[in-house]
Design an enzyme around this catalytic site. Sequence first.
Site, short mmCIF file in Angstrom:
data_model
loop_
_atom_site.label_atom_id
_atom_site.label_comp_id
_atom_site.label_asym_id
_atom_site.label_seq_id
_atom_site.Cartn_x
_atom_site.Cartn_y
_atom_site.Cartn_z
N GLU A 1 -7.83 -6.10 4.98
CA GLU A 1 -7.66 -5.76 3.57
C GLU A 1 -6.43 -6.43 2.97
OE1 GLU A 1 -9.11 -1.27 3.13
OE2 GLU A 1 -8.08 -1.65 5.03
N ARG B 1 -11.24 14.79 6.40
CA ARG B 1 -12.03 14.99 5.19
C ARG B 1 -13.46 15.39 5.55
NH1 ARG B 1 -10.62 9.49 2.08
NH2 ARG B 1 -9.36 8.96 3.91
N ASN C 1 0.88 -1.18 0.00
CA ASN C 1 0.00 0.00 0.00
C ASN C 1 0.91 1.22 0.00
OD1 ASN C 1 -1.93 1.96 0.33
ND2 ASN C 1 -2.83 1.12 2.18
N ARG D 1 -2.82 -2.36 -3.37
CA ARG D 1 -4.08 -1.65 -3.19
C ARG D 1 -4.05 -0.43 -4.11
NH1 ARG D 1 -5.86 2.88 1.06
NH2 ARG D 1 -8.07 2.96 0.51
N HIS E 1 -13.34 1.89 -0.14
CA HIS E 1 -13.20 0.90 0.95
C HIS E 1 -13.71 -0.47 0.53
CE1 HIS E 1 -13.17 4.37 4.10
NE2 HIS E 1 -11.93 4.00 3.79
#
Length: 391
Positions: free
Chosen positions: A377, A239, A9, A93, A181
Amino acid sequence: MMNAIVVVNSGSTSVKFAAYGMDAAGSLPLLCRGQIDGMHDNPRFMARNMAGKSFTHEWDKRHAIDHKTALHFVITWLESDVANLKIVAGGHRIVLGGPRFEAPVRIEGDVLDYLDSLAAMEPSHQSFNVRGARALAEAFPDLPQVACFDSSFHRTMPEVAQTYALPKDVRDAGVRHWGYHGISYDYISRQVPKFAPGARRVIVAHLGGGASMCAMLDGRSVETTMGFAGVSGLPMATRSGDVPPGALFYLLRRKLFDDASLEKMLYERAGLLGLSGISDDMKLLQQSKDPRAVAAVESFVYAMTKFTGAYATVLGGLDAFVFTAGIGENSVPIREALCRKLAWLGVALDHAANASGGPRISTPDSRVSVWVIPTNEELMIAQRTLALIKK
């Protein structure tokens, strides 16, 4: 010698990785995980194997390294310091697959060029994710690589849920409800039947520094809070979540922002940080008695309450609710606050189970079962990578 898959990642100044072994039984045991951060000014390597042993390395201060140097170090370290290990594939990812890729794909041909072209749609992660894949290919050109997309899981949403009310030429330019996600939701969708085998209508809340929710019917996404880019939906650490477009036009007309500074504000200065003026860390906000911190936490719960009601309607009812990711897996107060708001749906919280982290945190007679299920993940990427390289 054990073959292994490395999951990567890549960020702007960091590379996170995990190595999974490929044993004879076909499982993927986690061997170690780690990261290199501070790549621009003070790079440092940290890793830990499953025996709990830690490894560190630091470069000279003020000595910047790029993604190629970082990933070359990671692979070389894995093969030299982790006994009898051979890296045979890399899985990445990547946030957005765009209209071309609705599922994980082998990285070959013009794949990375195409994915790089999508960076204007998702500016905060896409280009850095792609840069990591490109760097690994340059450092180890014979290593098979796979791209796994956060947007893929949501391609099962009905067309009406993926389409904004915009002219065709705008939609053709790629403006649609992508959703993110998805790697996490893909993993959770496969875990839910193990915990709640009869649950068809499920809402999952992936709550971390980036936060979103997903409505699933029979394990497939039908709605999600993140839309075109990863800034919409719930308020997050920094965010904004949903903001009326008219407010953004107003700020531009007033010349308080240009497009670049407006984007930076929405991604880096808004959300929990913007609301509280104190911190973007949910744990710190929950510990604070400052009214601004209290208001920020209440806003987060309110947004989840609103989306839960909407998604229960979309699903035609609700059988189970799942909390996952950093806040979802660890914040007892956030879970309690939301479950209290959802009592009208038939949610009955087991306070002792919630305090101990579940996995089930609802009472046996709760009409909606509520769960805490850790996401993974990295494992999902490793599994997808293995499936593609076997082909």
